[in-house]
Design a protein around this motif. Sequence first.
Motif, PDB file in Angstrom:
ATOM      1  N   VAL A   1       0.844  -1.206   0.000  1.00 53.06           N
ATOM      2  CA  VAL A   1       0.000   0.000   0.000  1.00 53.06           C
ATOM      3  C   VAL A   1       0.873   1.248   0.000  1.00 53.06           C
ATOM      4  O   VAL A   1       0.637   2.199  -0.767  1.00 53.06           O
ATOM      5  CB  VAL A   1      -0.938  -0.006   1.232  1.00 53.06           C
ATOM      6  CG1 VAL A   1      -1.688   1.320   1.337  1.00 53.06           C
ATOM      7  CG2 VAL A   1      -1.912  -1.169   1.150  1.00 53.06           C
ATOM      8  N   LEU A   2       1.909   1.258   0.862  1.00 48.44           N
ATOM      9  CA  LEU A   2       2.812   2.413   0.924  1.00 48.44           C
ATOM     10  C   LEU A   2       3.649   2.531  -0.339  1.00 48.44           C
ATOM     11  O   LEU A   2       3.861   3.636  -0.860  1.00 48.44           O
ATOM     12  CB  LEU A   2       3.731   2.294   2.141  1.00 48.44           C
ATOM     13  CG  LEU A   2       3.050   2.271   3.507  1.00 48.44           C
ATOM     14  CD1 LEU A   2       4.086   2.132   4.620  1.00 48.44           C
ATOM     15  CD2 LEU A   2       2.220   3.526   3.725  1.00 48.44           C
ATOM     16  N   ASN A   3       4.108   1.394  -0.856  1.00 51.96           N
ATOM     17  CA  ASN A   3       4.899   1.425  -2.093  1.00 51.96           C
ATOM     18  C   ASN A   3       4.066   1.920  -3.268  1.00 51.96           C
ATOM     19  O   ASN A   3       4.552   2.655  -4.134  1.00 51.96           O
ATOM     20  CB  ASN A   3       5.446   0.030  -2.400  1.00 51.96           C
ATOM     21  CG  ASN A   3       6.529  -0.389  -1.422  1.00 51.96           C
ATOM     22  OD1 ASN A   3       7.218   0.452  -0.857  1.00 51.96           O
ATOM     23  ND2 ASN A   3       6.670  -1.693  -1.234  1.00 51.96           N
ATOM     24  N   CYS A   4       2.812   1.523  -3.296  1.00 52.61           N
ATOM     25  CA  CYS A   4       1.938   1.950  -4.382  1.00 52.61           C
ATOM     26  C   CYS A   4       1.718   3.457  -4.343  1.00 52.61           C
ATOM     27  O   CYS A   4       1.746   4.128  -5.374  1.00 52.61           O
ATOM     28  CB  CYS A   4       0.610   1.205  -4.294  1.00 52.61           C
ATOM     29  SG  CYS A   4      -0.448   1.459  -5.734  1.00 52.61           S
ATOM     30  N   LEU A   5       1.502   3.991  -3.142  1.00 52.48           N
ATOM     31  CA  LEU A   5       1.335   5.438  -3.007  1.00 52.48           C
ATOM     32  C   LEU A   5       2.577   6.166  -3.501  1.00 52.48           C
ATOM     33  O   LEU A   5       2.485   7.164  -4.234  1.00 52.48           O
ATOM     34  CB  LEU A   5       1.054   5.789  -1.545  1.00 52.48           C
ATOM     35  CG  LEU A   5       0.937   7.284  -1.222  1.00 52.48           C
ATOM     36  CD1 LEU A   5      -0.229   7.911  -1.982  1.00 52.48           C
ATOM     37  CD2 LEU A   5       0.780   7.496   0.278  1.00 52.48           C
ATOM     38  N   LEU A   6       3.748   5.660  -3.114  1.00 50.18           N
ATOM     39  CA  LEU A   6       5.008   6.270  -3.543  1.00 50.18           C
ATOM     40  C   LEU A   6       5.147   6.235  -5.060  1.00 50.18           C
ATOM     41  O   LEU A   6       5.504   7.242  -5.693  1.00 50.18           O
ATOM     42  CB  LEU A   6       6.177   5.525  -2.889  1.00 50.18           C
ATOM     43  CG  LEU A   6       7.590   5.942  -3.302  1.00 50.18           C
ATOM     44  CD1 LEU A   6       7.865   7.387  -2.908  1.00 50.18           C
ATOM     45  CD2 LEU A   6       8.625   5.010  -2.683  1.00 50.18           C
ATOM     46  N   LEU A   7       4.844   5.094  -5.671  1.00 59.41           N
ATOM     47  CA  LEU A   7       4.987   4.964  -7.119  1.00 59.41           C
ATOM     48  C   LEU A   7       3.987   5.834  -7.871  1.00 59.41           C
ATOM     49  O   LEU A   7       4.311   6.406  -8.924  1.00 59.41           O
ATOM     50  CB  LEU A   7       4.818   3.499  -7.528  1.00 59.41           C
ATOM     51  CG  LEU A   7       5.965   2.563  -7.118  1.00 59.41           C
ATOM     52  CD1 LEU A   7       5.569   1.103  -7.324  1.00 59.41           C
ATOM     53  CD2 LEU A   7       7.221   2.890  -7.921  1.00 59.41           C
ATOM     54  N   ILE A   8       2.765   5.945  -7.340  1.00 53.10           N
ATOM     55  CA  ILE A   8       1.762   6.797  -7.986  1.00 53.10           C
ATOM     56  C   ILE A   8       2.247   8.239  -8.016  1.00 53.10           C
ATOM     57  O   ILE A   8       2.208   8.916  -9.044  1.00 53.10           O
ATOM     58  CB  ILE A   8       0.408   6.693  -7.257  1.00 53.10           C
ATOM     59  CG1 ILE A   8      -0.228   5.320  -7.491  1.00 53.10           C
ATOM     60  CG2 ILE A   8      -0.544   7.800  -7.727  1.00 53.10           C
ATOM     61  CD1 ILE A   8      -1.465   5.070  -6.645  1.00 53.10           C
ATOM     62  N   VAL A   9       2.704   8.725  -6.864  1.00 55.18           N
ATOM     63  CA  VAL A   9       3.165  10.118  -6.761  1.00 55.18           C
ATOM     64  C   VAL A   9       4.362  10.363  -7.675  1.00 55.18           C
ATOM     65  O   VAL A   9       4.424  11.373  -8.384  1.00 55.18           O
ATOM     66  CB  VAL A   9       3.512  10.451  -5.293  1.00 55.18           C
ATOM     67  CG1 VAL A   9       4.202  11.805  -5.199  1.00 55.18           C
ATOM     68  CG2 VAL A   9       2.249  10.440  -4.436  1.00 55.18           C
ATOM     69  N   ARG A  10       5.305   9.429  -7.678  1.00 54.94           N
ATOM     70  CA  ARG A  10       6.506   9.615  -8.492  1.00 54.94           C
ATOM     71  C   ARG A  10       6.234   9.465  -9.985  1.00 54.94           C
ATOM     72  O   ARG A  10       6.940  10.051 -10.816  1.00 54.94           O
ATOM     73  CB  ARG A  10       7.581   8.629  -8.049  1.00 54.94           C
ATOM     74  CG  ARG A  10       8.212   8.976  -6.702  1.00 54.94           C
ATOM     75  CD  ARG A  10       8.861  10.336  -6.760  1.00 54.94           C
ATOM     76  NE  ARG A  10       9.482  10.729  -5.510  1.00 54.94           N
ATOM     77  CZ  ARG A  10      10.196  11.833  -5.351  1.00 54.94           C
ATOM     78  NH1 ARG A  10      10.363  12.644  -6.383  1.00 54.94           N
ATOM     79  NH2 ARG A  10      10.707  12.139  -4.177  1.00 54.94           N
ATOM     80  N   SER A  11       5.218   8.685 -10.345  1.00 53.76           N
ATOM     81  CA  SER A  11       4.906   8.501 -11.766  1.00 53.76           C
ATOM     82  C   SER A  11       4.342   9.769 -12.396  1.00 53.76           C
ATOM     83  O   SER A  11       4.311   9.888 -13.616  1.00 53.76           O
ATOM     84  CB  SER A  11       3.935   7.338 -11.945  1.00 53.76           C
ATOM     85  OG  SER A  11       2.667   7.637 -11.375  1.00 53.76           O
ATOM     86  N   TRP A  12       3.895  10.717 -11.567  1.00 49.38           N
ATOM     87  CA  TRP A  12       3.399  11.987 -12.117  1.00 49.38           C
ATOM     88  C   TRP A  12       4.495  12.723 -12.898  1.00 49.38           C
ATOM     89  O   TRP A  12       4.209  13.387 -13.887  1.00 49.38           O
ATOM     90  CB  TRP A  12       2.888  12.887 -10.995  1.00 49.38           C
ATOM     91  CG  TRP A  12       1.667  12.358 -10.305  1.00 49.38           C
ATOM     92  CD1 TRP A  12       0.780  11.445 -10.766  1.00 49.38           C
ATOM     93  CD2 TRP A  12       1.207  12.709  -8.985  1.00 49.38           C
ATOM     94  NE1 TRP A  12      -0.209  11.205  -9.839  1.00 49.38           N
ATOM     95  CE2 TRP A  12       0.026  11.971  -8.737  1.00 49.38           C
ATOM     96  CE3 TRP A  12       1.664  13.572  -7.995  1.00 49.38           C
ATOM     97  CZ2 TRP A  12      -0.682  12.073  -7.543  1.00 49.38           C
ATOM     98  CZ3 TRP A  12       0.961  13.681  -6.799  1.00 49.38           C
ATOM     99  CH2 TRP A  12      -0.195  12.934  -6.581  1.00 49.38           C
ATOM    100  N   ASP A  13       5.723  12.594 -12.444  1.00 50.33           N
ATOM    101  CA  ASP A  13       6.845  13.254 -13.123  1.00 50.33           C
ATOM    102  C   ASP A  13       7.684  12.286 -13.947  1.00 50.33           C
ATOM    103  O   ASP A  13       8.547  12.711 -14.704  1.00 50.33           O
ATOM    104  CB  ASP A  13       7.767  13.939 -12.095  1.00 50.33           C
ATOM    105  CG  ASP A  13       7.051  15.030 -11.325  1.00 50.33           C
ATOM    106  OD1 ASP A  13       6.251  15.746 -11.945  1.00 50.33           O
ATOM    107  OD2 ASP A  13       7.284  15.143 -10.100  1.00 50.33           O
TER     108      ASP A  13
END
Length: 515
Positions: free
Chosen positions: A137-149
């Motif tokens: 869950v935490l890794n997914c949140l991190l990847l979602i946020v970072r995938s924006w850029d």
Amino acid sequence: MNNKLLIKSLPLVASVLGRKYGVQVRIGGDKAFTNGKVIQLPALPLENDELMLNLARGYLDHEAAHIRETNFEWLKLAKLTPIEMHIWNTLEDWRVENKLTDSFPGCRQNFQWLIKHLFMHEIDQSQENKDDPASAVLNCLLLIVRSWDFPELAEKCARTASIVESHYPGLLSRWDSVLRNVRTKCDSTQDCILYTREFVALLKQYIKQDAPSPRSTDIKVKQSIQDLDKLLSSESKDLPKGLGKILEEQLVSNSPDNIDQGLQVARDGYKRLIELDKTDLEQTRRASTSLKSRLHGVIQAKTISHDRIGRRGRLSSSHLHRVAVGNPRMFRSCGERQKISTAVHILIDCSGSMRRRIGLASQICHTVVSSLNSINGVSVGVSCFPAVRAKDGESYGEPTVAAILNHGQRVHSCFGLSASGSTPLGEALWWIFQQMLPLPESRKIIICITDGVPDNLLNTQKAIKDGSLNGFEIYGLGINSEAVFRLFPGKSRVITELTDLAPAMFDLLQESLLN
């Protein structure tokens, strides 16, 4: 200066970025950290590879972004739990990095490299996520946020999201509106705190509403919910590491095992100065007069402006007779004056091995300063090493340098020095490079007054080599010691008494100043 070389020199890059971002950067020791004002890098390999260069530049950008943009007072008042702190850090990292790139677009490339290095080239965590769906869950949140850029993360993000969905169906869809707000409206540390609490509140709500009943026979589903509940009460040590911590560890792991054999930069220190007595001042006055007259003579000959007679300019009445013979060269024009634009920095060795030489070294330094300061277009600065802490007079336990005369400062007579301690010549030279880098003068000359026996020969040789490649002209004046010939081959002289100074300095400087 050679910009291609400059960007590959970590100490100089650190200095440039530190000044640009308004933070202080130090290099040395065996740790990487920031305290909100200073960014500390560990001792660097003498030969920096691309990995270390990119890690350090990315770390500087990342931590500088926090120093500039994060309101640590708000964070302190928020009193976040460990899980809240982890989520907040994910959001705040992304926010401050984008703020920094708005002001300094060039650092976007550093962040792109970091994301690619940390998320694309590191070991795939998909198996770990399958074994620990709560962490997914935490890794997914991190990847979602970072995938924006970094859209290249989309595939990895989708894999992690599928793991989360299989164990916690519907959880991610509950986060959609908060994620949209983070991406479009998150503008401060306080905003990140508020959105963090929304994420945690949704997690708690999901556990409360979707937890299986005690009679549930699906042990796997029940365990997943229990893991998610446990995640909310986790200690910091049990949560994934943040970006800053990962970078710190990678920097340290790539630094030399023996920091004394690595590249370090001296830090600011304090040195007690004593005014030269009347006898010393009289001797330096006579010596400076001799040196000054020699330098002024050749400089005036080189820079004086002579009128020229040619085909253009103002008509010269004394050359009108040339009309009779058809010679058109009867116009006067002003010759171009060659100007000097040079910064000279004198670095004095005040180590214990200089104890018997320090009096002569102090006189020599004051003489050179007095002579050069009278030349238009020459800026003079003076520093000494090692130094101590200003408050208690004790050593920092690391290389130090103290300023005696700053560039542009009025010349004074407080050049009396004491000698004690080690000889961090290489570390002091890197410090001088950083101080001189932003000076407006086109030429930068460094004169080292030393016995030529540094603590770390490899670091010193590296500093001289890299400094020379980047445009610094480095010379040595040996005080009763010929060891300087090995450190500065072809660019050093030995002085045994003050009367030797004028011819020695004239030989060293005349070609450089007039070149």
